[in-house]
Every structure is written in C-alpha cells, then in structure tokens.
Write an enzyme that holds these catalytic residues in place. Sequence first.
Site, PDB file in Angstrom:
ATOM      1  NE  ARG A  52     -35.266 -26.442  17.757  1.00 55.66           N
ATOM      2  CZ  ARG A  52     -36.421 -26.882  18.233  1.00 55.66           C
ATOM      3  NH1 ARG A  52     -37.444 -26.049  18.370  1.00 55.66           N
ATOM      4  NH2 ARG A  52     -36.574 -28.149  18.571  1.00 55.66           N
ATOM      5  CE  LYS A 151     -34.672 -29.235  21.959  1.00 58.87           C
ATOM      6  NZ  LYS A 151     -35.378 -28.993  23.208  1.00 58.87           N
ATOM      7  CD  GLU A 184     -39.720 -21.905  26.199  1.00 61.80           C
ATOM      8  OE1 GLU A 184     -40.060 -22.504  25.162  1.00 61.80           O
ATOM      9  OE2 GLU A 184     -38.539 -21.608  26.447  1.00 61.80           O
TER      10      GLU A 184
HETATM   11  N1  PXG Z   1     -39.696 -25.067  24.654  1.00 59.79           N
HETATM   12  C1  PXG Z   1     -38.659 -25.728  25.177  1.00 59.79           C
HETATM   13  C2  PXG Z   1     -37.880 -25.104  26.265  1.00 59.79           C
HETATM   14  C3  PXG Z   1     -38.306 -26.992  24.664  1.00 59.79           C
HETATM   15  O1  PXG Z   1     -37.258 -27.647  25.161  1.00 59.79           O
HETATM   16  C4  PXG Z   1     -40.173 -26.841  23.123  1.00 59.79           C
HETATM   17  C5  PXG Z   1     -40.449 -25.587  23.655  1.00 59.79           C
HETATM   18  C6  PXG Z   1     -41.015 -27.368  22.010  1.00 59.79           C
HETATM   19  O2  PXG Z   1     -40.267 -27.323  20.793  1.00 59.79           O
HETATM   20  P1  PXG Z   1     -40.539 -28.362  19.609  1.00 59.79           P
HETATM   21  O3  PXG Z   1     -39.564 -27.959  18.552  1.00 59.79           O
HETATM   22  O4  PXG Z   1     -40.260 -29.728  20.154  1.00 59.79           O
HETATM   23  O5  PXG Z   1     -41.932 -28.180  19.198  1.00 59.79           O
HETATM   24  C7  PXG Z   1     -39.074 -27.560  23.625  1.00 59.79           C
HETATM   25  C8  PXG Z   1     -38.695 -28.899  23.089  1.00 59.79           C
HETATM   26  C9  PXG Z   1     -38.605 -33.836  26.814  1.00 59.79           C
HETATM   27  C10 PXG Z   1     -38.128 -33.010  25.690  1.00 59.79           C
HETATM   28  O6  PXG Z   1     -38.058 -34.940  26.980  1.00 59.79           O
HETATM   29  C11 PXG Z   1     -38.697 -31.784  25.431  1.00 59.79           C
HETATM   30  C12 PXG Z   1     -38.237 -31.034  24.345  1.00 59.79           C
HETATM   31  C13 PXG Z   1     -37.253 -31.506  23.589  1.00 59.79           C
HETATM   32  C14 PXG Z   1     -36.698 -32.723  23.870  1.00 59.79           C
HETATM   33  C15 PXG Z   1     -37.145 -33.498  24.929  1.00 59.79           C
HETATM   34  O7  PXG Z   1     -39.508 -33.417  27.535  1.00 59.79           O
HETATM   35  N2  PXG Z   1     -38.824 -29.835  24.151  1.00 59.79           N
END
Ligand code: PXG
Length: 290
Positions: A52, A151, A184
């Site tokens: 990713r 991301k 989301e």
């Molecule tokens: N949606 C968004 C917009 C994200 O940023 C997810 C979904 C979940 O994806 P994963 O691959 O983690 O299952 C994310 C990821 C934080 C933090 O500090 C949050 C994410 C990544 C890094 C830090 O809250 N979310």
Amino acid sequence: MPRMIFMNDSLVPEHEAKVSVFDHGLLYGDGVFEGLRSYGGRVFRLDAHLDRLYASGRAICLAIPLAKPAMAKAVVDTLAANNLADGYVRLVVTRGAGSLGLDPNKTSHPQVIVIADTISLYPREYYERGLRIVTAATQRTQSAALSPRIKSLNYLNNIMAKLEGLQAGCIEALMLNHKGEVAECTGDNVFAVRQGRLVTPPPDAGILEGITRAAVMELAAAAGIDCREMALVRHDLYTADECFLTGTAAEVIPVVEIDGRVIGSGVPGPVTKRLTDDFHALVRQTGADR
Ligand code: PXG
C-alpha cells in the site's frame, strides 16, 4: 537509552532524526505514510502495508528510494532497536527538501523515516461497551480531488472530521462521500451487521482500503459469515443489528450509537465479538500465512 529512529539508511538517536524546513512533506503534506503494528515480535501483514505504501508513492509520482525488502528490514530493525515486541510503527516517506514552490521536480532526496513506539489504544471500556460516534459534516475527499486510497501526509480532511467528532464528545466520526453515502471513519473502516451478514462500503465509496478491513473480511469468510461490499447510507447503519470499526490502531471496535441513535440492542453484538476474538487469534498466530 534514547529512542532510535530509522532515517534514510541507518538507525540514529531521536535527537539526530531531523528533516529540513524546506521538506515538501512539511510545506505541502507531500508524501506518504503507513501505520503498522507488531504482535509478539512479528509485524502484522508487513507485505500488505508495504504494497500500500509503494502504491501510494506511485500514485503521487514519489519514487521511494529503498526497495521493499530493505524497507521491510528497516521496520523490523527499528522495532528491535527499541526493544518493542508489541509496538506501533509509523513509516513516513516525504518528497524531500526543495524550493518554496509546489513543483515536486524541484526537490531532491525523498526522506524515509521509520518510528517505532508503544501502542496507545482506545480505552478498554470502549471495547467492552462500544463507541458512540457522530457523522461529520466534513465530507471525505472525492477521488477526483484527492483519492482516499492514497495514504498521503495530507490528512487534514480526516483531521477536520476528527475535530467535529471530538467537539461532540466522540473519539471517532463517520465520514460520508460527496454522494451522501457512508465512506469510513477518520482513521478506521466501518462495517455493519444486518441479519447475520456483514456489509461494508466498497473502495469506490471513497475509502482507504484498510488492511484490518481485509483481514476481517477473510475471517468472516472463514467463519461462514457472508460479507458484501456495497454502497451504504446512514439509514443502513442506523437500522443495523451491529456496527463496528476496523483499523491498525483500533483493531476491531464496536459502535453502539451513531448520531444519537442506538444501534441494535445498544451493546456489542455477537458477530462483532466473534470477529474480535478471531482477529486477536489471527494476530497472535505464528504461521507465515496469517
Ligand atoms: N481509513 C483511514 C482513513 C485510515 O487512515 C484506516 C481506514 C484503517 O486502515 P488499516 O490499514 O490500518 O486497517 C486508516 C488507517 C491513528 C492512525 O493514529 C490511524 C490510521 C493509520 C495511522 C494512524 O489514528 N488509520
């Protein structure tokens, strides 16, 4: 001992890990990142996170200076250097230092940063009793403006929605896309349970394709729970039997109230509990195929 940070090609003490004030990551949010976790000394789905990251890099024409195997080693080495078996890793690749204009071609040397830290989870009571969330008025960016599949270091869209959630006393907020469909949450994907089946918005609803989301979809399939990716509106969540969020930091967390409406029976439901347990088992599994 100071915390050790991986910076470009080596591990350095925290106070030596610095980027230029001319870095376009700082000036414009021009860069990409990942958030990963390790459990019992093993990084969960490292390859998927790297895929990713590199896809995000490609999407913004940012050539990541390390090859994937070297990046994987940097992640593992950074955790080891900080004695973290159960930890959180933040991988950041910035565009690098350049001129004050936007032009990414006038930058040199993308900066690669790997930070390993202890994981700070949502308080336990949220997992036991479930979260209350609200819908943010801030829409998720349209793909035609900035694809949520990237991301990128430009997370203000999510932060604006997070602020709305916090101002309403909630630690997460639901985001809709420009069509008014559920996309989301600010840092988590969303699922609903309806008549024993799982539903979740598809990638083209304007979401980050979460790695925890993918894992939960696999666990559902293994448990014989039907899961469909389909366009959802708030009505579908308001009337769901259960709702939960997934993310690297949160793992699987129940939602029991949205915009003041109680979801299902107002307590974490059986499908959410089952998938939470299966997820915990999965991350602790020792095989190469988890
Ligand atoms: N949606 C968004 C917009 C994200 O940023 C997810 C979904 C979940 O994806 P994963 O691959 O983690 O299952 C994310 C990821 C934080 C933090 O500090 C949050 C994410 C990544 C890094 C830090 O809250 N979310």
